[in-house]
Design a protein around this motif. Structure first.
Motif, short mmCIF file in Angstrom:
data_model
loop_
_atom_site.label_atom_id
_atom_site.label_comp_id
_atom_site.label_asym_id
_atom_site.label_seq_id
_atom_site.Cartn_x
_atom_site.Cartn_y
_atom_site.Cartn_z
N PRO A 137 65.39 -28.77 44.05
CA PRO A 137 64.33 -28.10 44.82
C PRO A 137 63.32 -27.40 43.90
CG PRO A 137 66.40 -26.86 44.95
CD PRO A 137 66.72 -28.14 44.23
N VAL A 138 62.10 -27.31 44.39
CA VAL A 138 61.01 -26.62 43.68
C VAL A 138 60.58 -25.43 44.51
CG1 VAL A 138 58.71 -26.83 42.66
CG2 VAL A 138 60.21 -28.84 42.78
N ILE A 139 60.57 -24.23 43.92
CA ILE A 139 60.03 -23.07 44.64
C ILE A 139 58.72 -22.66 43.99
CG2 ILE A 139 62.32 -22.30 45.42
CD1 ILE A 139 62.27 -20.15 43.25
N GLU A 140 57.86 -22.00 44.77
CA GLU A 140 56.57 -21.55 44.23
C GLU A 140 56.80 -20.34 43.33
OE1 GLU A 140 53.97 -23.51 44.73
OE2 GLU A 140 55.38 -24.69 45.90
N ALA A 182 66.58 -21.44 48.40
CA ALA A 182 66.77 -22.81 47.92
C ALA A 182 68.25 -23.12 47.75
CB ALA A 182 66.01 -23.02 46.61
N MET A 183 69.01 -22.12 47.28
CA MET A 183 70.47 -22.32 47.16
C MET A 183 71.09 -22.58 48.53
SD MET A 183 71.53 -19.34 44.48
CE MET A 183 71.49 -19.58 42.70
N ASP A 184 70.60 -21.88 49.54
CA ASP A 184 71.14 -22.08 50.89
C ASP A 184 70.77 -23.47 51.42
OD1 ASP A 184 72.27 -19.59 50.92
OD2 ASP A 184 70.55 -18.62 51.90
N LYS A 185 69.52 -23.88 51.16
CA LYS A 185 69.05 -25.16 51.69
C LYS A 185 69.66 -26.34 50.92
CE LYS A 185 64.72 -27.43 52.99
NZ LYS A 185 63.28 -27.48 52.72
N TYR A 186 69.91 -26.15 49.62
CA TYR A 186 70.50 -27.20 48.77
C TYR A 186 71.84 -26.70 48.24
CZ TYR A 186 65.88 -29.43 48.67
OH TYR A 186 64.72 -30.05 49.02
N PRO A 187 72.87 -26.66 49.09
CA PRO A 187 74.11 -26.02 48.65
C PRO A 187 74.76 -26.71 47.44
CG PRO A 187 74.38 -27.14 50.77
CD PRO A 187 72.93 -27.12 50.48
N PHE A 212 69.59 -14.39 37.67
CA PHE A 212 70.90 -14.72 37.10
C PHE A 212 72.02 -14.23 38.04
CE2 PHE A 212 68.79 -14.42 32.66
CZ PHE A 212 68.56 -15.79 32.64
N LEU A 213 71.86 -13.02 38.57
CA LEU A 213 72.90 -12.46 39.46
C LEU A 213 73.08 -13.33 40.71
CD1 LEU A 213 72.26 -8.60 39.24
CD2 LEU A 213 73.93 -10.01 38.00
N ALA A 214 71.99 -13.90 41.20
CA ALA A 214 72.11 -14.77 42.38
C ALA A 214 73.04 -15.96 42.08
CB ALA A 214 70.72 -15.27 42.80
N ALA A 215 72.90 -16.54 40.88
CA ALA A 215 73.77 -17.67 40.52
C ALA A 215 75.23 -17.21 40.43
CB ALA A 215 73.32 -18.29 39.20
N PHE A 216 75.43 -15.99 39.92
CA PHE A 216 76.81 -15.50 39.75
C PHE A 216 77.44 -15.14 41.10
CE2 PHE A 216 75.12 -13.96 35.43
CZ PHE A 216 75.35 -15.21 34.86
N THR A 217 76.66 -14.47 41.97
CA THR A 217 77.27 -13.98 43.22
C THR A 217 77.27 -15.04 44.31
OG1 THR A 217 75.13 -13.06 43.88
CG2 THR A 217 76.65 -11.58 42.75
N LYS A 218 76.21 -15.84 44.40
CA LYS A 218 76.15 -16.84 45.48
C LYS A 218 76.83 -18.16 45.11
CE LYS A 218 72.56 -17.53 48.18
NZ LYS A 218 72.66 -17.02 49.54
N THR A 276 73.10 -28.08 44.78
CA THR A 276 72.29 -28.13 43.57
C THR A 276 72.80 -27.14 42.52
OG1 THR A 276 70.05 -28.22 42.69
CG2 THR A 276 70.55 -26.38 44.14
N TYR A 277 72.63 -27.50 41.27
CA TYR A 277 72.95 -26.62 40.15
C TYR A 277 71.69 -26.13 39.45
CZ TYR A 277 77.86 -27.99 40.41
OH TYR A 277 79.15 -28.18 40.81
N ALA A 278 70.53 -26.39 40.07
CA ALA A 278 69.28 -26.02 39.42
C ALA A 278 68.17 -25.83 40.44
CB ALA A 278 68.87 -27.10 38.42
N VAL A 279 67.23 -24.98 40.11
CA VAL A 279 66.02 -24.80 40.92
C VAL A 279 64.82 -24.76 39.98
CG1 VAL A 279 64.76 -23.22 42.45
CG2 VAL A 279 67.21 -23.58 42.80
N LEU A 280 63.86 -25.63 40.25
CA LEU A 280 62.60 -25.62 39.50
C LEU A 280 61.69 -24.54 40.06
CD1 LEU A 280 61.90 -29.46 39.29
CD2 LEU A 280 61.79 -27.93 37.32
N VAL A 281 60.94 -23.89 39.18
CA VAL A 281 59.94 -22.91 39.61
C VAL A 281 58.57 -23.43 39.19
CG1 VAL A 281 59.21 -20.51 39.56
CG2 VAL A 281 61.64 -21.08 39.23
N ARG A 282 57.70 -23.65 40.18
CA ARG A 282 56.39 -24.24 39.93
C ARG A 282 55.64 -23.51 38.81
NH1 ARG A 282 55.29 -28.31 42.93
NH2 ARG A 282 55.35 -27.16 44.90
N ARG A 283 55.09 -24.29 37.87
CA ARG A 283 54.23 -23.76 36.79
C ARG A 283 54.94 -22.68 35.96
NH1 ARG A 283 48.68 -24.40 37.37
NH2 ARG A 283 48.14 -26.00 38.91
#
Lengths: 258, 258, 258, 258
Positions: free
Chosen positions: A177-180, A195-200, A109-115, A202-209
């Motif tokens: 993007p999907v991260i493992e 993923a945030m850096d690679k997809y500047p 959550f903090l990553a979304a707030f700070t980055k 995006t508002y979402a990141v999927l986490v596999r499984r």
């Protein structure tokens, strides 16, 4: 010991979670989580939501029944105080509820707030999100790291990206993007930030499984984008069951107006 | 400038959306949309509903969370004043809520009111509607512009058509035209109107990869036909998954009485 | 006759089910069952829940509509008194509601309380549980007695086992034993107890073509594990429909921290 | 004209639908129908429910939104007066609501009350019921007139039959007759009665491409059997999608006790 953390824990700043305003974050997080429970997003204590108001971050604790949460259960953290902490893994809570542990989702959550300067971040364990990552997995390494869909009206529910005005168009391709997944949820943080850096945009990141993290400028935008995304994940699974492709090449039938 | 629009916006006619009657359009639209949200019809601010009462049209604003709407959020428009407007794309609102933008669905709702004398029009992004248009798409151009189903009891939930009395029978084939989606929702208007001309008896138009518009003489009829249609769309998708055809040739087993 | 049972039935100890505390077992069982009804777990009087508070066990009666249950409908039983009963099939109720029969699930709930020291046991007829046992059945004898799934985040919702601290990890394989159904529910008891002996760490037992029993140290743990399990059963059925395996061999991408 | 009907309509016996008891049929029918609406059983005015209390039959009107019904909307009919009517198609209502028409389901509900002494009859348009009749249709004439399922615990939710005590066992095969749909719902009556004669023990009749009628001695039994049946229909459709047979030959693993 006499650190600010300990001091704050002692007088505990309960006023930070006490408000008669239904839109106060300490009231809104329980209300949102109760709604998310009925959608199957936060089943069995999984998932959650966090809200930032200026410098303050409001967080649900670990392991609670999300549909039964109360304002008194909420953690509060200062981003400024957190930034000054020498140990990034050490949290500096202004207010901690009794008898709970902080959620492992906190650094995400903090990553979304700070980055991304987000005002709200939602994490769901929705079946549809998990199934989409499982379906992608069968497409082989390389193709499995990105969910893509286009030519579906609901795509318009997404903003063009951080700091950009306007929303995606019908013919745009939404890419998530999907991260493992990792054994410990905290260890996801660096991959989420990558993923945030690679997809500047995006508002979402999927986490596999595992599920999905969705954020937005404020609660309204995070929640409605999370709903739109869950709608698209469900549609994608149903399309897969019917043998329909997620990405198609449709020419606009009417010239796009500016 | 001193146009009626500006004047009306200044004193803003708030009385038009203030009533203690739960069946007043300004109360009914939020109540209906909250119900539709639980059905998955208006996820993530998509979809909506509009009601006409004589000359006045009540409309939800753009981009709101449909389950949280309040009477104070409602736009009101006069059909007579609108008809006198020189620019068809310019709306003449008697009442506008603060801090909102009008919905892009407005001209589509107006088409149902002016061309079909409807009292209510509902727009959903239901998965089942979208999936039906996707399944039709696989059947090749020509066959993909019309959803047809027959010999299902729920078909009786539809009226025979604009200005006709009575409902469809069990053995009648329900036909719903499908129009292609456009990049901008307003651009759908001419195609929706074309479909109304080509299918004068229809109460609904599917929009490819987008959803459905359903209207009726009043709220009761629009809502129950929208429910019946969503039921049939869901059944059609489930029939497709089971390999069952949507249209069959069943002879009436009992002579139809007049 | 003047046994404690008869005496207790005469004055009937109604105070045992009368409390203004919403967390009192006699209030909590009806509230939980109403919630479970909306989840499809206790359809048509099937399934149920029981809570133990120290020596006292609170039980729903047989054949009631689970979403309409009231505190006054609850049976209360003493484990100590029950242990002294010569006939294991004879129940010694401290409190019996009028006009009801005890549930056939009673001995199964008691097994969780006496053999596992559980504080709550939930029995659902969830479709997903039944379908998982049906899918397993097609895999031939030997392979059909155990549901296994791994590498799904929700697995972390389970404790490591009775008397062990901590929860399962993401890479751990969750194993739930499956027992065959019997004509009479009471006859399941010995097979349930056998499965508990063979799988000392499990918190749940699937019953073929019938449903699942889930227990936990307290109501919170039993309910959240039951939700997590139902989530996994649903996911497993959806994975089967998409041709995806339940167990995979994924190497941890990040070293597991202690 | 001065028939009893007209007289009764004039003074209209409103007291028959006015009661503060939530279990009074005029209060119970709206409450049940609102619940059934959330289950998808009475979508778009389809389906309904009727209750008999001694000689009086309470009926919902035609074409109402089932989740919005009020006690004042209810028709009341006397079975004794009805029996004396020369024209079987003529109904003798003790009480008629204003502005409504009687439901076409009325003679079907009456068949359950007069031929089976039922206290309640429920008619749903559930997707699962319709899909089961469609799946059976593909099995060819002869095999398509009977839904059969066995070795599923939920089967125990059914009584052995009219005038018999006790419920079906786990190994018993539940058989529900299927009748063909007719253009007019009233014309179903003779086929429903025929099915009742041919299957004297059944508590339900499926109507092809239409839905199901379920009855029981009282509201509790009709509702819980209707829930159990809908559960089994849903399970049957899901089993079909997974390629699993509805009827299997499983030997009891434990001797059945008397």
């Amino acid at each position: 010991m006499c650190s600010p953390t300990t001091e704050n824990n002692n007088n505990n700043n309960d006023h930070l979670v006490q408000s008669s305003d239904p839109n106060h974050p300490a009231n809104l997080i329980p209300a949102l989580c109760a709604k998310f429970w009925t959608l199957g997003w936060v089943t069995g204590t999984g998932g959650g939501a966090s809200i930032r108001s200026d410098d303050l971050v409001y967080l649900a604790p670990s392991g609670v029944q999300k549909e039964l949460m109360k304002p008194d259960d909420i953690y509060v953290l200062s981003l400024a105080a957190q930034a000054q902490s020498l140990d990034k893994r050490q949290r500096v809570y202004l207010r901690s509820p009794a008898n709970y542990k902080p959620s492992q989702c906190t650094p995400l959550f903090l990553a979304a707030f700070t980055k991304r300067n987000a005002g709200c971040c939602i994490h769901t364990h929705s079946h549809w999100a998990v199934l989409v990552t499982l379906i992608l997995e069968t497409q082989g390494a390389g193709k499995d790291r990105e969910f893509m869909i286009n030519n579906i009206e609901q795509i318009k529910g997404f903003g063009k990206g951080f700091g950009k005005s306007g929303n995606l168009g019908y013919h745009d391709t939404l890419k998530i993007p999907v991260i493992e997944n990792t054994a410990h949820e905290e260890d996801l943080t660096e991959f989420l930030e990558e993923a945030m850096d690679k997809y500047p945009d995006t508002y979402a990141v999927l986490v596999r499984r595992h599920g999905v993290y969705v954020w937005g400028e404020n609660v309204h935008k995070a929640k409605t984008m999370c709903e739109s995304l869950d709608y698209l994940f469900q549609l994608a699974v149903e399309m897969k069951q019917l043998g329909l492709p997620w990405v198609t090449d449709i020419e606009p039938t009417v010239p796009t107006r500016k």
